[in-house]
Structure formats: C-alpha cells, structure tokens
Design an enzyme around this catalytic site. Structure first.
Site, PDB file in Angstrom:
ATOM      1  CD  GLU A  45      -3.100  -0.871   0.179  1.00 10.91           C
ATOM      2  OE1 GLU A  45      -3.107   0.180  -0.487  1.00 10.91           O
ATOM      3  OE2 GLU A  45      -3.944  -1.773   0.021  1.00 10.91           O
ATOM      4  CD  GLU A  98     -14.513  -5.091  -1.951  1.00  8.88           C
ATOM      5  OE1 GLU A  98     -14.865  -4.137  -2.660  1.00  8.88           O
ATOM      6  OE2 GLU A  98     -13.317  -5.314  -1.689  1.00  8.88           O
ATOM      7  CD  GLU A 105     -10.356  -1.256  -8.568  1.00 10.79           C
ATOM      8  OE1 GLU A 105     -11.417  -0.767  -8.126  1.00 10.79           O
ATOM      9  OE2 GLU A 105      -9.297  -1.269  -7.910  1.00 10.79           O
ATOM     10  CB  THR A 165      -1.808  -0.840  -9.394  1.00 17.69           C
ATOM     11  OG1 THR A 165      -3.051  -1.504  -9.190  1.00 17.69           O
ATOM     12  CG2 THR A 165      -1.117  -0.599  -8.065  1.00 17.69           C
ATOM     13  CG  ASP A 184      -5.640  -6.705  -7.629  1.00 15.23           C
ATOM     14  OD1 ASP A 184      -4.646  -6.963  -6.942  1.00 15.23           O
ATOM     15  OD2 ASP A 184      -6.529  -5.907  -7.250  1.00 15.23           O
TER      16      ASP A 184
END
Ligand code: DMJ
Length: 548
Positions: free
Chosen positions: A106, A339, A360, A443, A246
């Site tokens: 993160e 989610e 996304e 990302t 991902d």
C-alpha cells in the site's frame, strides 16, 4: 456524444475532484484521509491492508496521504498552482522517520508511486514549478522511503515482508505471510526510483522478489493468493484475478511496456494465457486451485473490474469489451459495484456488500474508450459520474457505501478516489494530458512517462504518442491484438508429425472443446487472429470477420 455534453460531464468530474480535495484540505489535511460524514480525519496509512487493525501506532499524526495521492491528478486537471503548493508543503514537512507499521504494498503504490510521479511531472519539460525552488525534494523523500523499504526484502527468500515499521524496519515476531500482489507489484515504483537515483538496489530487490515469485508458479502457470516469505511456500492455493493477486498481473504487463524487457512479456504472456484458460467462464472470472486448475470460488469481486483495462494494454479488445459490459450491468443493477457477488448463487456475499468508492470500472471504461473511441463508453462514464454524485456525495466530500442494498454510507473517503476515480473519469472526457506524452498508469493511477532512456527497445528518437489510442475516429470499431502487433502468436509445442500448437496471449477458448455453440457468448477469441469468434447458423464457433 456532442462536444458540449462531453465538456459538461468533464466539468462535473472536475467539480467532484475539488469537492473531495477541498473538503480533505479543510477537515483532514495534513492527516491521511478524510472522514466526510463527520468532517474529520483518519491517520489511515497504518490501517491500509490491516484488516484486524493490529499494532496501530500511538504517536503517528499522518503523512498527508490524500495530498500525495492528489498531486498527479491536479496536473491532469491542469491546476499547476495547487500542484506547486502541495509539492512545496511536502518538501518542507513530510518525514518518514515515524514509528508506524505500514503495509509495503500500500505504501509503495500510494506514497512512493505518488511522490515519484509528482517529481517527474514537476521536472518534465512543461516547467510547472519554479525551477530555483524545486530541487528534487520529492525525489529525495522517495529515496528516503525506498531505503526504508529495503529492510522488508531482508528475508531468507528475498520475498518482502508485508509489514515494516518505517522507523525501525521489520519488527520482531512480524508475520511472514504476504500476498502475491505484495511481492509482485513493486517493480514499477522501485524500478523508476532506481532509474531516477542511479541506485540499482531498489529495482534489483523488486526484480529478485518477482523472479522468486515467478519460480513458485504451478505447472499450470498459476499462482496462489498468499505465501510465506521465510519458507517460500504457498499458504492459500486458490486464486483469481481479484484481491491479493490483481496488480501482480498488471505489473508484469506494465513493466514490459515501461522497461521493454522481454522477461516481463514472457512472464505476462504465460500467466495471461493461464488466467484465460483456468479462470475465465464466458465474460466472468472465477477462482481456481493453482495445483489442479479446478474452480474453487465462483465470485465476482469489484477489484476484478480492472481486468478489461489490462486486456486493452494486451490488445485483447473483444474480451475486454465482453467482461466490461457484464461489470457495467452489475453497476447498473446495484447503482455501484458490490465488493463481492456470488456468481453461482446469484446473490450478494453476506458480509461484503460494501462499495468503498473503488475506481476499477471507471479505469477500464477509460481504457476501452481510448482503444475503440466508441462513444458508448462515455455514456458508461456518465452513468458512473451520476451514481457517485447521487449515492456517495455528501456535504463533507464523497463517502463509501457500507451496504449496497440500503445505500447506507460509511465515514471514509479513500485516497484512491482522488488518485484514480476522478483521474480516469476526467481523462475519459478530456485526455489533453495524454496528447504529447505516453504514460503508463501505476495500479494507483499515478502516471509514469514511457521514455527511451528507461526502455530497452525504444529508439533514442522515439516520439511519444498516445499509444493506448489504437483507432482513429473513422476506423473500424473492432481491432484485433494481432493487427496491433502487441499480442504475438507463438508456437507453444510441436509434436512429431503434427501441426504446431499456436497459442497467444489473447486466446480465449470456446466454452466447449468440440466448438459447438448456441450463442456468440459460447465462443472465445481465436488464438492466431486474436479475433472474437461468433456462433454460426450451423451452431459452430467460427472466425469473426469485421466488414468495414
Ligand atoms: C487501489 O488502491 C489500487 O488500484 C490497488 O491495486 C487495488 N485497488 C485499490 C482501489 O480499489
């Protein structure tokens, strides 16, 4: 869509960004994130990825996370004055010498990526900052952070620990469990840090971890979701394209685009083919066991919605379009994307009914529009803009949704709403930022320019262009990966006296081995032409031809 309408929606997105940003500045800055319902703040850097909220710091007062995440978006929106203000505030005040345990993944995508992207934008030929006053302060901060990151890689396998204390490094008795994304999504930021500083250690550490992870793949070229960094053994063998995995796929492809090294393409290609083969079911992607390829969980997760965007980078436009449409139908049904949704039972997951402002679907919509210039994607963008304003806008910013069945709100404005959601929506309606320079978006949505100096193949005379845009306004609305020459067909095996098996990254098998079909959806994407196959009147999947 008329130009006037496009500009109107663009301006609506601009307003959304400033509503989120100004409320953050008013009620939360210099803390990490805004709590829009109570108009207060949360110092959430230590909470990101920390589901059980363990080992929270006592004296940590934030790192202006949302400001860092907003900088590249401010440039995309053309606000260099506020960008400059933010850059100099961080230069004067930000420190990483804090007793806070953070998640490496993160912190890498949000903080390191945000600082590096802002540094590059601050120093590119556009002269956005006063040159005398800007003296690489953001790069120095990024380097300081990168040095702290290096402690994480000090494991018996070279795979990084998921958690480090920014001041003290890896803590005693720290968990050795991490995720595939946690090990495999560092190469863009760490690679660029090395290229900018000349210190090769960052890229080398990220690459070593990536190669180690690659060597842990199964014989089917599949990966698990969680693993142990001390033993290099898998913990969770089931995986898909969503949470925990991902951005691993995303970074293999993007590293190839940014650095031009074939090792990234070769890894991505094998991994992509395996995903399409074992996870894909029509337009959906389920999870499978990496050892057997057998389906495990039939679930849609909102994170999966990034996949069509990645497929655009591969050139697999038909597949991208197919899945994107399904994700959008889910958005239309619930007003946002929940989610988790149980595909096999057609119901929401009992506890994961929330929508934390995830970007996304907007991201994929932006890529699909760039590739096809089909105005329908702008209509999708408009729907997303309207939903966000209707359901999540409050006086103090934009709030997450706790439960999509009641639309009850949650007091949290995630920083990626500014770094990704507003940026991709804005770029969908106004891509002026992309006009003179090619970028790869990390990302977290932070742009890194594609430069020949960092790329193994581009000629020195490389003239940047908007490379995601593969079609001019009056051209065919379908393009194949092969036409684009980004998805080369390769021979995977040749048995004696038999024809070579041709495979490519855009191959999507037909649902039935014997190629019978009832509907177009039963057919896949042809591996040699990369074209969508359609169901013929005789009930066989045939080649798809575009007649202009
Ligand atoms: C972002 O932080 C990044 O996109 C990350 O890769 C996973 N998704 C969140 C937003 O949903």
């Amino acid at each position: 869509m008329s130009d006037a309408k496009r500009m109107r929606i663009r301006d609506k997105v601009r307003k959304m960004f400033y509503h989120a940003y100004e409320n953050y500045i008013a009620y939360a800055f210099p803390h990490d994130e805004l709590k829009p319902l109570t108009k207060s703040f949360t110092d959430s850097l230590s909470e990101l990825g920390n589901l059980k909220l363990e080992h929270l710091p006592h004296n940590y007062v934030g790192s202006a996370l949302t400001l860092i995440e907003s900088l590249s978006s401010l440039v995309v929106l053309g606000n260099t004055t506020e960008f400059e203000r933010g850059v100099f505030w961080l230069s004067d005040n930000l420190t990483f010498d804090v007793d806070a345990r953070i998640n490496l993944f993160e912190c890498n995508i949000r903080v390191l990526g945000g600082l590096l992207s802002a540094h590059i934008l601050a120093t590119d030929s556009k002269n956005r900052l006063t040159p005398r006053a800007y003296n690489n302060q953001l790069l120095n901060l990024a380097e300081d952070l990168g040095q702290r990151f290096l402690h994480a890689f000090d494991s018996p396998t070279g795979l990084p620990y998921a958690w480090i204390n920014l001041k003290y490094g890896v803590m005693e008795k720290e968990t050795s469990e991490t995720s595939t994304s946690g090990c495999g999504s560092l190469i863009l930021e760490m690679g660029i840090l090395s290229r900018l500083t000349g210190d090769t250690r960052y890229e080398a550490a990220a690459l070593r971890a990536l190669r180690k992870l690659w060597n842990m793949r199964s014989s089917l070229n599949l990966f698990g979701t969680t693993l142990d960094v001390t033993t290099g053994e898998w913990i969770e063998y089931s995986s898909g394209i969503g949470a925990g995995v991902d951005s691993f796929y995303e970074y293999l492809m993007k590293a190839y685009i940014l650095f031009g090294n074939d090792q990234f393409w070769n890894m991505f290609h094998s991994a992509y083919v395996a995903v399409q083969k074992y996870f894909r079911h029509g337009p959906w992607y389920h999870e499978a066991d990496m050892r057997t390829g057998k389906a495990t969980y039939w679930q849609l997760t909102s994170l999966q919605a990034f996949w069509p965007g990645l497929q655009i980078l591969v050139g697999d436009v038909a597949s991208a379009n197919l899945s994107h449409r399904e994700f959008f139908h889910v958005w239309e049904r619930f007003g946002v994307i929940p989610e988790r949704y149980l595909l096999d039972r057609g119901v929401l997951h009992p506890t994961e009914k929330y929508y934390p402002l995830r970007p996304e679907l907007a991201e994929s919509t932006f890529y699909l529009y760039q590739a096809t210039k089909d105005p329908w994607y702008m209509e999708v963008g408009e729907t997303i803009v309207n939903s966000l304003n209707y359901y999540t806008k409050v006086d103090g910013g934009f709030a997450s949704i706790r439960d999509v069945t009641t639309m009850q709100l949650e007091d949290h404005q995630h920083s990626f709403f500014l770094s990704e959601m507003c940026k991709y929506l804005y770029l969908l309606f106004d891509d002026t930022f992309l006009a003179e320079q090619s970028y790869i978006f990390t990302t977290e949505g932070h742009p890194f320019p594609i430069r020949s100096a960092w790329h193994e193949k581009l000629p020195n005379t490389y003239i940047p262009s908007n490379w995601t845009s593969v079609k001019a306004e009056n051209q065919a609305s379908h393009v194949s990966a092969l036409t684009l020459q980004v998805c080369p067909a390769i021979e995977t095996s040749t048995r004696e006296n038999s024809a070579p098996v041709v495979e490519s990254a855009c191959h999507v098998p037909d649902i039935h081995d014997y190629h019978r079909c009832k509907r177009d959806e039963d057919c896949g994407v042809d591996s040699t032409s990369c074209r969508q196959r359609t169901c013929s009147m005789a009930g066989y999947c045939g080649l798809w031809f575009f007649i202009p």
